[in-house]
Design an enzyme around this catalytic site. Structure first.
Site, short mmCIF file in Angstrom:
data_model
loop_
_atom_site.label_atom_id
_atom_site.label_comp_id
_atom_site.label_asym_id
_atom_site.label_seq_id
_atom_site.Cartn_x
_atom_site.Cartn_y
_atom_site.Cartn_z
N LYS A 49 -11.75 -0.86 9.09
CA LYS A 49 -12.14 -1.76 8.00
C LYS A 49 -12.96 -2.92 8.58
O LYS A 49 -14.10 -2.73 8.95
CB LYS A 49 -10.89 -2.27 7.28
CG LYS A 49 -10.08 -1.16 6.61
CD LYS A 49 -8.84 -1.77 5.96
CE LYS A 49 -7.89 -0.72 5.42
NZ LYS A 49 -8.42 0.02 4.28
N PHE A 68 0.85 -1.19 0.00
CA PHE A 68 0.00 0.00 0.00
C PHE A 68 0.89 1.25 0.00
O PHE A 68 1.89 1.29 0.72
CB PHE A 68 -0.89 -0.03 1.25
CG PHE A 68 -1.96 1.03 1.23
CD1 PHE A 68 -3.07 0.91 0.41
CD2 PHE A 68 -1.85 2.16 2.02
CE1 PHE A 68 -4.05 1.89 0.38
CE2 PHE A 68 -2.82 3.15 2.00
CZ PHE A 68 -3.93 3.01 1.18
N ASP A 89 1.70 -5.58 7.97
CA ASP A 89 0.52 -4.71 7.93
C ASP A 89 -0.69 -5.62 7.78
O ASP A 89 -0.84 -6.31 6.76
CB ASP A 89 0.65 -3.73 6.75
CG ASP A 89 -0.51 -2.75 6.68
OD1 ASP A 89 -1.58 -3.05 7.21
OD2 ASP A 89 -0.32 -1.67 6.06
#
Ligand SMILES: Cc1ncc(COP(=O)(O)O)c(C=O)c1O
Length: 398
Positions: free
Chosen positions: A211, A114, A185
């Site tokens: 999320k 990301f 992550d």
């Protein structure tokens, strides 16, 4: 056998008429979070004012929330703390890891990571000024790039675009064999499927609260540090909340015990309380059941769209064991097509340049929702609804 997710679905506010396939980006509102925020505002902030730090236990909320998240990622109590954003927690993890890494100078990551992870690493090594550098390998070539120069292997377990899943345990084993530390992550892993940082022997883990954990927009993130390392790392972001004794007001920084030193400043209590309440939904939920249902939902969406929408190219791994809890498709007009899907009552999202993403969240998504979504997406594609000018206009957030 009764469906364990009937009970969890009832715990969310879900607007009528839409199928929500974007819980991998922002989870929906848990009813408990709404009630908790009202109470926190009226009774605690409104009624108790500053006393609430002690009387309502605000000061320890980052630890309590951290432990709740810890229980979803296989972390023992006292090794995970909630706070800051994922980006900031990555900065803490990476600088902490590099404080232990001796003479090695390479931070190894992959090209699919990301962007925030890559930006944080680029600038963290520059700020440290000790000659570290970020090296990127293709996701499949990461293991082959591990050698005696690598200080830290820094990866996101689930690729945010394609859903491709790295093997956290195996890559951690290989990194350790090469003498490197690991940072994972877990933004698209925590709450998405079973994760076990202890069994995998991960050194650091970070992830998002908004999320799959449903903590609300901008919810606090989390950071885990392997217990053996907690006492040894030098935090680069030192703040009073991470001091050994914050209320002694010592002018000299002395790091708090273990994970406490990963705290920095005053926690955002309202957001933290919403996340705390959101995590209640997980009581009695088996992550193995979540995974089973997620695979079922994903297989069904892939099959239905494969039949109805030949224009959509599957970019997620076809083998469910190799993907997280989303499925993604490539389509040149993906942005406009996703806008058309949203207008038709199927909310997913778009990742540039051409990826349509659909998140699968069994806590509130039923098998029949997938059939409805596939039928609506099929209609959007068959009618070429994405050609309409109103769907072509790009909003700031995609
Ligand atoms: C894999 C991954 N890491 C980090 C982030 C960014 O997190 P934050 O905005 O909390 O810093 C995201 C956001 O979507 C993400 O998908």
């Amino acid at each position: 056998m009764s469906d364990p997710f009937v009970r969890t679905r009832a715990q969310f506010e879900l607007p009528d008429g839409i199928v929500y396939l974007d819980g991998n980006s922002l989870g929906p509102l848990p009813k408990a979070a709404k009630l908790r925020l009202a109470r926190e505002i009226d009774a605690e902030w409104g009624g108790k004012l500053i006393r609430a730090w002690n009387e309502a236990g605000w000061i320890d909320l980052p630890d309590r929330v951290g432990d709740k998240i810890g229980s979803l990622i296989g972390a023992p109590a006292g090794t995970t703390v909630a706070g800051d954003s994922t980006s900031v927690n990555l900065y803490k993890a990476l600088t902490g890891a590099l404080s232990l890494a001796g003479e090695r100078r390479v931070v190894l990551s992959d090209t699919g990571n990301f962007p925030t992870d890559l930006y944080v690493a680029q600038m963290a090594v520059q700020a440290l000024g000790r000659g570290h550098r970020l090296v990127l390998a293709e996701p499949e070539a990461v293991a082959a790039r591990l050698d005696g120069s690598v200080a830290v292997l820094m990866l996101t377990e689930v690729d945010y675009k394609t859903g491709r899943l790295h093997d956290m345990a195996e890559l951690t084993r290989q990194a350790h064999a090469a003498g490197a530390l690991t940072i994972w992550d877990l933004a698209h892993s925590a709450g998405a499927f079973p994760v076990d940082v202890t069994a995998a022997e991960a050194d650091f883990a970070i992830g998002c609260g908004y999320k799959y954990l449903n903590g609300g927009p901008g919810a606090p993130a989390f950071i885990y540090v392997r217990p053996e390392l907690g006492e040894r790392i030098d935090p680069a972001l030192a703040g009073w909340m991470g001091h050994e004794a914050p209320f002694v007001f010592d002018p000299v920084y002395r790091p708090g015990l273990g994970i406490q030193r990963m705290r920095v400043g005053t926690p955002p209590i309202l957001s933290m309380a919403a996340l705390d309440a959101a995590l209640e939904v997980w009581q009695g939920v088996s992550l193995a059941d979540v995974r089973r249902r997620s695979v079922e939902l994903g297989e069904s969406l892939i099959a239905e769209l494969g039949r109805n929408c030949p224009e959509l190219e599957l970019v997620s791994p076809r083998d469910p064991a190799r993907r997280g809890s989303q499925v993604s498709f490539r389509f040149a007009e993906g942005y406009a097509a996703m806008q058309a899907c949203i207008a038709a009552g199927v909310v997913g999202d778009f990742r540039a340049p051409d990826i349509m993403r659909f998140g699968l969240t069994p806590l509130y998504l039923r098998p029949e929702d997938i059939a409805i979504a596939a039928e609506r997406i099929g209609r959007v594609m068959a009618d070429q609804a994405w050609q309409r000018p109103e769907f072509q206009r790009r909003a700031k957030v995609t």
